[in-house]
Design a protein around this motif. Structure first.
Motif, PDB file in Angstrom:
ATOM      1  N   CYS A 233       0.836  -1.199   0.000  1.00 22.17           N
ATOM      2  CA  CYS A 233       0.000   0.000   0.000  1.00 22.17           C
ATOM      3  C   CYS A 233       0.875   1.254   0.000  1.00 22.17           C
ATOM      4  CB  CYS A 233      -0.909  -0.041   1.230  1.00 22.17           C
ATOM      5  SG  CYS A 233      -1.770   1.499   1.547  1.00 22.17           S
ATOM      6  N   ALA A 356     -10.027  10.537   5.517  1.00 18.01           N
ATOM      7  CA  ALA A 356     -10.244  10.014   4.162  1.00 18.01           C
ATOM      8  C   ALA A 356      -9.317  10.670   3.130  1.00 18.01           C
ATOM      9  CB  ALA A 356     -11.705  10.204   3.762  1.00 18.01           C
ATOM     10  N   LYS A 385     -11.199  -6.697   9.116  1.00 16.10           N
ATOM     11  CA  LYS A 385     -12.137  -5.796   8.424  1.00 16.10           C
ATOM     12  C   LYS A 385     -13.551  -5.895   9.019  1.00 16.10           C
ATOM     13  CE  LYS A 385     -12.440  -4.411   3.572  1.00 16.10           C
ATOM     14  NZ  LYS A 385     -11.694  -3.222   3.771  1.00 16.10           N
ATOM     15  N   GLN A 392     -13.705   2.614   7.661  1.00 19.22           N
ATOM     16  CA  GLN A 392     -12.685   2.464   6.617  1.00 19.22           C
ATOM     17  C   GLN A 392     -12.592   3.776   5.838  1.00 19.22           C
ATOM     18  OE1 GLN A 392     -11.250  -1.220   5.655  1.00 19.22           O
ATOM     19  NE2 GLN A 392      -9.756   0.407   5.400  1.00 19.22           N
ATOM     20  N   THR A 394     -10.122   5.248   4.792  1.00 23.38           N
ATOM     21  CA  THR A 394      -9.066   5.056   3.792  1.00 23.38           C
ATOM     22  C   THR A 394      -8.410   3.726   4.157  1.00 23.38           C
ATOM     23  OG1 THR A 394      -7.061   6.034   2.878  1.00 23.38           O
ATOM     24  CG2 THR A 394      -7.435   6.439   5.211  1.00 23.38           C
ATOM     25  N   ASN A 395      -7.209   3.460   3.668  1.00 24.10           N
ATOM     26  CA  ASN A 395      -6.512   2.258   4.140  1.00 24.10           C
ATOM     27  C   ASN A 395      -6.178   2.433   5.617  1.00 24.10           C
ATOM     28  OD1 ASN A 395      -6.192   0.986   1.462  1.00 24.10           O
ATOM     29  ND2 ASN A 395      -4.967   2.824   1.039  1.00 24.10           N
ATOM     30  N   SER A 437      -6.163  -3.185   6.740  1.00 24.46           N
ATOM     31  CA  SER A 437      -7.436  -3.353   6.053  1.00 24.46           C
ATOM     32  C   SER A 437      -7.474  -2.328   4.899  1.00 24.46           C
ATOM     33  CB  SER A 437      -8.585  -3.123   7.027  1.00 24.46           C
ATOM     34  OG  SER A 437      -9.810  -3.135   6.319  1.00 24.46           O
ATOM     35  N   SER A 438      -7.631  -2.856   3.696  1.00 25.98           N
ATOM     36  CA  SER A 438      -7.566  -2.005   2.512  1.00 25.98           C
ATOM     37  C   SER A 438      -8.901  -1.313   2.257  1.00 25.98           C
ATOM     38  CB  SER A 438      -7.199  -2.888   1.318  1.00 25.98           C
ATOM     39  OG  SER A 438      -7.444  -2.196   0.134  1.00 25.98           O
ATOM     40  N   SER A 439      -8.839  -0.101   1.729  1.00 25.37           N
ATOM     41  CA  SER A 439     -10.093   0.611   1.443  1.00 25.37           C
ATOM     42  C   SER A 439     -10.695   0.134   0.118  1.00 25.37           C
ATOM     43  CB  SER A 439      -9.846   2.114   1.381  1.00 25.37           C
ATOM     44  OG  SER A 439      -8.927   2.396   0.348  1.00 25.37           O
ATOM     45  N   THR A 440      -9.943  -0.684  -0.612  1.00 27.46           N
ATOM     46  CA  THR A 440     -10.485  -1.135  -1.907  1.00 27.46           C
ATOM     47  C   THR A 440     -10.972  -2.573  -1.845  1.00 27.46           C
ATOM     48  OG1 THR A 440      -8.259  -1.716  -2.568  1.00 27.46           O
ATOM     49  CG2 THR A 440      -9.140   0.404  -3.344  1.00 27.46           C
TER      50      THR A 440
END
Ligand code: F6P
Ligand code: MG
Length: 440
Positions: A233, A356, A385, A392, A394-395, A437-440
């Motif tokens: 990331c 964010a 997550k 969440q 962002t990441n 935890s990824s935002s995508t």
């Protein structure tokens, strides 16, 4: 004197662990919440009382003789708070002029009348309340309004480990842009979280040796290691020409020093253009960084009495602050509220939107972890997550040494194994997690 058995009977304490999928609460005797409320917090309050009595002449010299009346009033109030804690009284609304009074009072007003006392309320909420209440006694004074009753301990936490600080600086001066180097420095930052003063009830925890060189030897103590994802990331190409990375900081002293080392690395290697540091508005959980601690740390380092190595790194970091590459984020009372982070969007949307803007938010320490996943007995194998309950912006990543009996993201069997070989593994700070935890 009330014996433990009398206390447990009187306040309906049950000799059990908190059940799965419930809030952590002091009414469960086999929980760290019970131990904290019963043993650790009264000791911490007593220490504040002792320190005020020890330092009263110095305080009078600094603030003038009239301050002695304020000290008397504060001492009386803290003693009352200790009594309320030890007799499981209900949380009371705040009556002062503090900027976060309405937020706290709305929270207290929303408590269920059956579960609004220190041992019945969710542990996170009760413990935050204690620190907030303690602060209110000072905030309502004229002279001692901004007095930081944990200051000496925090300053000592940095002053006591000059050799360890110099060692990590020397080992990180010829840094290279690589996954391996980044992960080492991130793990150093994780283990820096062992040095918090609230787990030791205010007693000095002195970091020694060269933690940067020995991080590998601690790898077996890392229970969840998402460092590869964090690196992936962080090393994504910067879109446009700016990238903010946020640190939600935890403790002053050695830990904060290692926050600054990571931040410096991110700037030096063009992985970010600005690092924003979120700190606490009031003295919090003994060692948490306030704006004053942040500035004092840079000042102390750049004027270090003995170490040229620390003077030079302090000067560099001070310049980063002056140039706006390091920034102390504007004061946010949300960080010293009782709220879990999944409620941030509802309670403080402005802060949520600010986070964010960032590429990744790095949450430091045990208390931030508790606020990320709530004081809740998740299955130990539950996905990180899921436990964030939608938080969440962002990441998100968390670096936390385990000092409270909640966790998520473990592999099947890990917790059972630790229970056998190290029954107190959840509360000693010997084990750590780096979760992403990824935002995508
Ligand atoms: O007292 C509760 C607690 O979360 C402990 O478990 C921990 O010792 C302390 O507060 C704070 O730890 P940290 O500084 O890592 O947030
Ligand atoms: Mg802390």
């Amino acid at each position: 004197m009330t014996t433990a058995a009398d206390f447990d009977k009187k306040y309906n304490i049950v000799d059990e662990k908190p059940p799965r999928h419930s809030l952590l609460r002091g009414r469960f005797k086999r929980s760290f919440a019970y131990y904290t409320l019963r043993e650790r917090l009264p000791v911490i309050l007593t220490q504040v009382l002792d320190n005020l009595s020890r330092d009263k002449d110095d305080i009078a010299e600094q603030y003038g003789e009239e301050v002695r009346e304020e000290i008397k009033e504060i001492v009386g109030n803290i003693s009352k708070l200790k009594y309320q804690l030890q007799t499981d009284k209900a949380l009371e609304p705040f009556t002062g002029n503090e900027p976060d009074k309405e937020m706290w009072n709305a929270f207290i007003a929303g408590l269920n009348a059956d579960n609004d006392t220190f041992f019945r309320i969710c542990w996170l909420h009760g413990e935050c309340y204690m620190y907030r209440r303690l602060s209110s006694y000072f905030q309502s004074m004229i002279k001692m309004k901004d007095y930081d009753y944990f200051l000496k301990q925090k300053e000592n936490a940095l002053k006591c480990c000059t050799d360890a600080l110099e060692n990590v600086v020397n080992s990180t001066r010829d840094s290279v842009l690589s996954e391996e180097f980044f992960i080492r420095i991130l793990k150093l930052n994780l283990w820096g979280n062992r040095c918090d003063l609230s787990i030791s009830e205010g007693k000095e925890i002195k970091q020694t040796g060269n933690l940067f060189d020995s991080v590998d030897s601690l790898n077996s103590n890392i229970l969840v290691d998402d460092t590869k994802q964090i690196w992936n990331c962080i090393s994504e190409p910067i879109e446009g020409n700016s990238r903010i990375i946020d640190f939600v900081q935890d403790n002053s002293g050695f830990e904060m020093f290692t926050d600054l080392l990571v931040a410096e690395y991110l700037i030096d290697k063009n992985l970010a253009t600005k690092i924003r540091f979120h700190v606490k508005a009031i003295p919090w959980f003994i060692s948490d960084v306030t704006p004053n601690d942040f500035l004092w740390t840079l000042d102390y380092l750049r004027n270090h009495p003995t170490s040229t190595v620390l003077r030079s790194v302090g000067e560099k970091w001070y310049k980063l602050l002056q140039d706006g590459k390091f920034e102390i984020a504007p004061q946010e009372w949300f960080w010293t509220s009782p709220y879990e982070f999944y409620r941030m969007k509802e309670i403080n949307e402005k802060l949520y939107n600010k986070l964010a803007e960032s590429h990744i938010v790095i949450f430091k320490g045990d208390l931030n972890y508790r606020k990320l996943i709530g004081d809740f007995t998740w299955d130990f194998t539950e996905n990180f997550k899921t436990c964030l309950r939608g938080f969440q912006p962002t990441n998100v990543c968390t670096l936390r040494t385990v000092k409270a009996d909640l966790i998520c993201g473990l592999k099947e069997g890990t917790a059972d194994n630790l229970d056998k070989i190290k029954p107190d593994w959840m509360v000693t700070g010997e084990f750590g997690v780096l979760q992403f935890s990824s935002s995508t």
